[in-house]
Design a protein around this motif. Structure first.
Motif, PDB file in Angstrom:
ATOM      1  N   SER A 478      43.458  43.271  79.176  1.00 28.92           N
ATOM      2  CA  SER A 478      42.998  42.540  77.993  1.00 28.92           C
ATOM      3  C   SER A 478      42.586  43.558  76.941  1.00 28.92           C
ATOM      4  O   SER A 478      42.065  44.633  77.264  1.00 28.92           O
ATOM      5  N   ASN A 480      40.854  43.801  72.834  1.00 29.98           N
ATOM      6  CA  ASN A 480      40.122  43.092  71.795  1.00 29.98           C
ATOM      7  C   ASN A 480      39.793  44.070  70.676  1.00 29.98           C
ATOM      8  O   ASN A 480      39.338  45.186  70.935  1.00 29.98           O
ATOM      9  N   TYR A 507      40.917  39.982  67.002  1.00 30.66           N
ATOM     10  CA  TYR A 507      42.241  39.973  67.646  1.00 30.66           C
ATOM     11  C   TYR A 507      42.034  40.100  69.146  1.00 30.66           C
ATOM     12  O   TYR A 507      41.265  40.944  69.614  1.00 30.66           O
ATOM     13  N   TYR A 508      42.718  39.237  69.916  1.00 30.82           N
ATOM     14  CA  TYR A 508      42.548  39.248  71.370  1.00 30.82           C
ATOM     15  C   TYR A 508      43.907  39.139  72.046  1.00 30.82           C
ATOM     16  O   TYR A 508      44.796  38.448  71.562  1.00 30.82           O
ATOM     17  N   GLN A 509      44.013  39.821  73.179  1.00 31.42           N
ATOM     18  CA  GLN A 509      45.302  39.856  73.877  1.00 31.42           C
ATOM     19  C   GLN A 509      45.071  39.989  75.382  1.00 31.42           C
ATOM     20  O   GLN A 509      44.227  40.757  75.838  1.00 31.42           O
ATOM     21  N   ILE A 517      52.753  43.225  71.058  1.00 32.08           N
ATOM     22  CA  ILE A 517      51.549  42.919  70.284  1.00 32.08           C
ATOM     23  C   ILE A 517      51.584  41.484  69.762  1.00 32.08           C
ATOM     24  O   ILE A 517      50.667  41.049  69.085  1.00 32.08           O
ATOM     25  N   THR A 518      52.635  40.757  70.082  1.00 30.48           N
ATOM     26  CA  THR A 518      52.710  39.344  69.720  1.00 30.48           C
ATOM     27  C   THR A 518      52.915  38.530  70.989  1.00 30.48           C
ATOM     28  O   THR A 518      53.225  39.063  72.062  1.00 30.48           O
ATOM     29  N   LYS A 519      52.756  37.225  70.861  1.00 26.90           N
ATOM     30  CA  LYS A 519      52.851  36.339  72.017  1.00 26.90           C
ATOM     31  C   LYS A 519      54.257  36.358  72.595  1.00 26.90           C
ATOM     32  O   LYS A 519      55.248  36.267  71.886  1.00 26.90           O
ATOM     33  N   ASN A 525      52.443  37.792  77.979  1.00 20.41           N
ATOM     34  CA  ASN A 525      51.600  38.340  76.920  1.00 20.41           C
ATOM     35  C   ASN A 525      51.083  37.196  76.052  1.00 20.41           C
ATOM     36  O   ASN A 525      51.848  36.413  75.498  1.00 20.41           O
ATOM     37  N   TYR A 526      49.747  37.083  75.963  1.00 19.31           N
ATOM     38  CA  TYR A 526      49.145  36.019  75.170  1.00 19.31           C
ATOM     39  C   TYR A 526      48.267  36.648  74.102  1.00 19.31           C
ATOM     40  O   TYR A 526      47.382  37.452  74.401  1.00 19.31           O
ATOM     41  N   VAL A 527      48.489  36.267  72.848  1.00 15.61           N
ATOM     42  CA  VAL A 527      47.826  36.903  71.707  1.00 15.61           C
ATOM     43  C   VAL A 527      47.250  35.836  70.790  1.00 15.61           C
ATOM     44  O   VAL A 527      47.883  34.794  70.561  1.00 15.61           O
ATOM     45  N   GLU A 528      46.051  36.099  70.284  1.00 13.70           N
ATOM     46  CA  GLU A 528      45.456  35.264  69.255  1.00 13.70           C
ATOM     47  C   GLU A 528      44.639  36.128  68.311  1.00 13.70           C
ATOM     48  O   GLU A 528      44.117  37.169  68.706  1.00 13.70           O
TER      49      GLU A 528
END
Length: 850
Positions: A478, A480, A507-509, A517-519, A525-528
């Motif tokens: 993870s 952040n 930013y969290y991943q 770096i994107t979903k 890979n989960y990104v928000e």
């Protein structure tokens, strides 16, 4: 033609004017000087380094005392109110008037912070501010309360904090959390403003905190995500550690206690003649070595607990030799703190650290709700060996131009070896830079900005996300990153109106493979990334000592690795992963009033706050038949716990606090604290389908045990806490406490459906010969539906630097359970010895003056 005499006269006049100009300018520019030494008021020779000196007339010229407690400040104003602040001491304000001399030498003697009326906290703005000037509700626990109650783990430190309770390792702030098996905390737990959380589970590391070396504990209620990030969606708790204040000091605490047998003796899990004990010791030492500050501490703790092993009640009664004592926890911990003050004024740096080794036994479910209340369900025990440590390098610089720079970091490691296939290892790397500045030319506008980064790695069967234990494990990661800023300014002639506003972008991943770096669903890979904002005000009606506050804050919480990938089995019930779990968001508004008052010899305050919290995509932990037929053929083995997004919810509530201190005659002093918190947590979309199986769609209505008022599951609506302390002749102490907790009105309906004696249990459950931990639960909750009162008693004798105390928790040995199937401790009686030694003084100090 100009004569020579006129020329000389003109030149002389110009020269005289120039001289007078520079003389007058010099006289005008020459500052007034205030200097002196800051001392401890009780120990007259004890100086206080790093105390803050803030002139109200020129707040941009604040300074701090040096390593000898000496301070020096230049002022342009002839009259000025100057504040002297030091953590753990009462703030003093002195009116300074320069008459006849431009230099004043003033030594300051600060009193220890023993008053409820002078609380100081930092959690709201990441800098010191008085409690009554806060824009949000705050509370604090001073070091003396930690000692008086013999608190050895942080989760037991909130007995006097309104609206906050720890249930099954989970901090519940104003009803913002339910049952989650200790994972995915919505309250950020920090030590020196950096996270102390298991990064994989999002679980507070309660026993890692050095309780023997704490200055105070600070609690911020309400959304705090702008300054503290994802886990602070309902609040934040910061533990501030202590530094040396002057002479070298050593403190030693020894304690020994025991658990009482349950009031219904047949429920007792240990044979007669055997008593579970709790005992331990901690020692701390602090000293200044020229410019170097050093703090060392160590702790050993042993707790047998009050829960028995996985044997039926009949087995132990017929064969007492079969009894096997369960050790709830045994731990050894070392802590150190350092600070070096450079010759460059305002610059210091240091390295802090903590090392813990602990053996724990966790009991997830009781055997049943009657004779097995204090016994573990077969397979419901998890034994762990846990090694944890962290290192905190930091640098801080306070400039003379009313600005500061701070860089701090934390490296944290955890190796958790556990039964039930629950091993895990995790690493965390955290850093933060903060810049603060006061702009004098903009009316003392204060700016606080910063950047935060965190990276975590976790590997282990318990967070594998797959039920096939033969598969090669892959680590979960993870990351952040965030930037934040906040502005604050005082208004009006008396500077009694405070306005602030701030924002944060986060930013969290969570991922398994680097380079994305994107979903990306194929790689997991989960990104928000989301912004959050806050604003607040505090208005002081000076004449009536009334403080009115209002605040708005947004919250954001990204699910932890554990919530998305938890995979284990305890007591025949699974804990299942949900890799599609999404983040939750919230916003919070609060209006509060604090009124100071005096009634005869009692000085106190009344604080009342109303709040409204709105959540979207709320994450909850529910029991149900979440396995499919293909995964498990036997229906009763499909049940387990899982995290879900459950739609919108809102929480409305009131927080009331009354506190103060007074005198009864010349030799009796007392302090009083009363807290009452009411929360009304309500599900807004009761038909929201949070999951479906092959045969059914599940929502709030068909999974709740009680839908009256649409109350959220696992919430305690009413919490009352009160504490009264007396001190007689400055020698004898007596303390009384009381707490009330209402019943968790609504729980998972499946708890009743799996109770063989329940009115709604299906036929296959009623006819089953296998035991269930839910057996008798419906009847137990019906007979305990009025809530629970728990009382405590403390008595002590403090003679010079030695204190002997008797502490009794759960005085009347009440049998109760806050979270279903998880009993709370029976009565615990503890004898405590405290010894404090200051270098250069007699081993046994002189008798206290009465």
């Amino acid at each position: 033609m100009i004569s020579y005499s006129n020329t000389v006269h003109t030149t002389s006049s110009l020269f005289l004017l120039v001289v007078l100009f520079f003389v007058s300018f010099s006289l005008k520019a020459q500052p007034y000087i205030l200097r002196g030494i800051i001392y401890d008021a009780e120990e007259k020779e004890l100086t206080l380094p790093m105390a803050h000196i803030i002139p109200e007339c020129e707040s941009n010229k604040g300074t701090a005392s040096n390593d000898k407690g000496e301070y020096y400040i230049e002022l342009q104003s002839k009259e000025c109110d100057v504040r002297f602040l030091y953590v753990g001491y009462q703030t003093q304000t002195k009116k300074i008037t320069f008459t006849g001399s431009k230099v004043i030498t003033l030594n300051i003697y600060l009193q220890h912070e023993s008053s409820l009326l002078n609380e100081v906290k930092i959690t709201q703005q990441r800098y010191e501010v008085k409690k009554d000037e806060s824009t949000s509700s705050v509370a604090y626990v001073p070091q003396r309360k930690i000692e008086e109650h013999n608190i050895t783990s942080l989760d037991n430190a909130f007995g006097q904090v309104g609206g906050l309770i720890v249930v099954d390792n989970e901090p519940q702030m104003r009803g913002g959390s339910g049952f989650s098996s200790g994972m995915g905390s919505r309250v950020m737990i920090m030590m020196d403003e950096m996270p102390v959380m298991r990064v994989d589970a999002g679980r507070p590391a309660w026993n890692l905190i050095p309780m023997e070396n704490i200055e105070q504990i600070e609690v911020l209620k309400g959304a705090a995500s702008v300054l503290y990030g994802s886990s602070a969606i309902t609040g934040a708790i910061n533990v501030r550690t202590a530094y040396p204040k002057g002479k070298p000091q050593t403190k030693l605490i020894l304690y020994n206690g025991f658990y009482s047998r349950p009031s219904l003796d047949y429920r007792c899990s240990w044979p007669k003649g055997s008593t579970p004990l709790t005992y331990g010791a901690n020692v701390s030492h602090s000293r200044k070595i020229k410019r170097f500050d050093l703090v060392l501490s160590a702790e050993y703790a042993h707790d047998d607990g009050f829960t028995g092993q996985e044997l039926s009640i009949d087995s132990t009664l017929k064969n007492p030799d079969a009894y096997k004592k369960i050790v709830k926890e045994e731990r050894l911990r070392f802590n150190f703190g350092t600070r070096y003050r450079f010759k460059t004024e305002g610059l210091f740096a240091g390295l802090n650290g903590n090392l813990l080794y602990a053996q724990n036994t966790m009991t997830h479910f009781w055997l049943n709700a009657d004779s097995g209340m204090y016994r573990a369900f077969p397979g419901g025990l998890t034994e762990t060996d846990n090694l944890m440590f962290f290192l905190d390098p930091y640098v801080k610089y306070f400039s003379k131009k009313s600005s500061s720079h701070s860089f701090k970091s934390r490296i944290m490691y955890s190796d958790n070896k556990a039964t039930n296939n629950q091993d895990s290892k995790s690493e965390m790397y955290y850093f933060e830079y903060q810049y603060s500045k006061t702009f004098k030319n903009v009316g003392d506008l204060q700016l606080h900005s910063g950047a935060v980064g965190q990276f975590a790695r976790s590997i282990g069967n318990v967070f594998a996300g797959i039920r096939d234990t033969n598969t090669i494990l892959k680590p979960k990661y993870s990351a952040n990153a965030a930037v934040y800023t906040q502005l604050e300014k005082r208004f009006l002639r008396k500077k009694n109106l405070i306005l602030l506003g701030g924002g944060r972008y986060e930013y969290y991943q969570i991922f398994e493979q680097f380079g994305y770096i994107t979903k990306d669903s194929l790689t997991g890979n989960y990104v928000e990334a989301k912004p959050v904002f806050r604003a607040g005000l505090n208005y002081n009606i000076v004449k009536t000592f009334t403080f009115i506050r209002s605040s708005f804050g947004m919250g954001y919480r990204f699910p932890s690795i554990g919530e998305r990938y938890l995979t284990t089995k305890v007591g025949n019930y699974g804990f299942y992963p949900n890799p599609d779990l999404k983040s939750e968001t919230s916003w919070n508004v609060e209006l509060g009033v604090q009124q100071m008052f005096k009634l005869y010899n009692f000085k106190g305050f009344i604080d009342v706050a109303g709040y409204y919290q709105r959540y979207d995509n709320y994450v909850e932990f529910f029991l149900g038949p979440w396995l499919t037929r293909e995964q498990e053929l036997i229906p009763l083995k499909r049940y387990g716990f899982k995290f879900f997004n459950t739609g919108p919810a809102r929480i409305v509530g009131v927080d009331l606090s009354i506190g103060g201190e007074g005198k009864m005659g010349d030799h009796v002093t007392y302090t009083l604290l009363f807290n009452y918190a009411y929360t009304n947590p309500k599900v807004l979309d009761t038909g929201f389908v949070f999951t479906t199986t092959a045969t059914k769609a599940y929502n709030y209505i068909n999974t709740s045990s009680d839908t009256t008022g649409y109350i959220m599951k696992y919430r305690i609506e009413h919490i009352l806490k009160t504490d009264l302390d007396f001190k007689f002749f400055n020698l004898i102490t007596l303390g009384l406490s009381a707490q009330y907790f209402s019943l968790m009105k609504n729980v998972d309906k499946f708890f009743y459906e799996l109770d063989r004696y329940s009115s709604i249990a299906p036929r296959n459950v009623k006819n089953s010969n296998a035991p269930f931990p839910f057996d008798g639960l419906e009847e137990y909750r019906l007979t305990h539906n009025k809530g629970t009162w728990v009382f405590g008693l403390r008595m002590g004798v403090e003679y010079t630097n030695i204190k002997l105390a008797l502490i009794i928790n759960n005085l009347f040995n009440t049998e109760y359970s806050l979270r279903p199937m998880c009993p709370e401790p029976t009565r615990m009686t503890t004898l405590q010895l405290v010894y404090k030694f200051t270098e250069g003084e007699p081993f046994f100090a002189k008798k206290n003056k009465i």
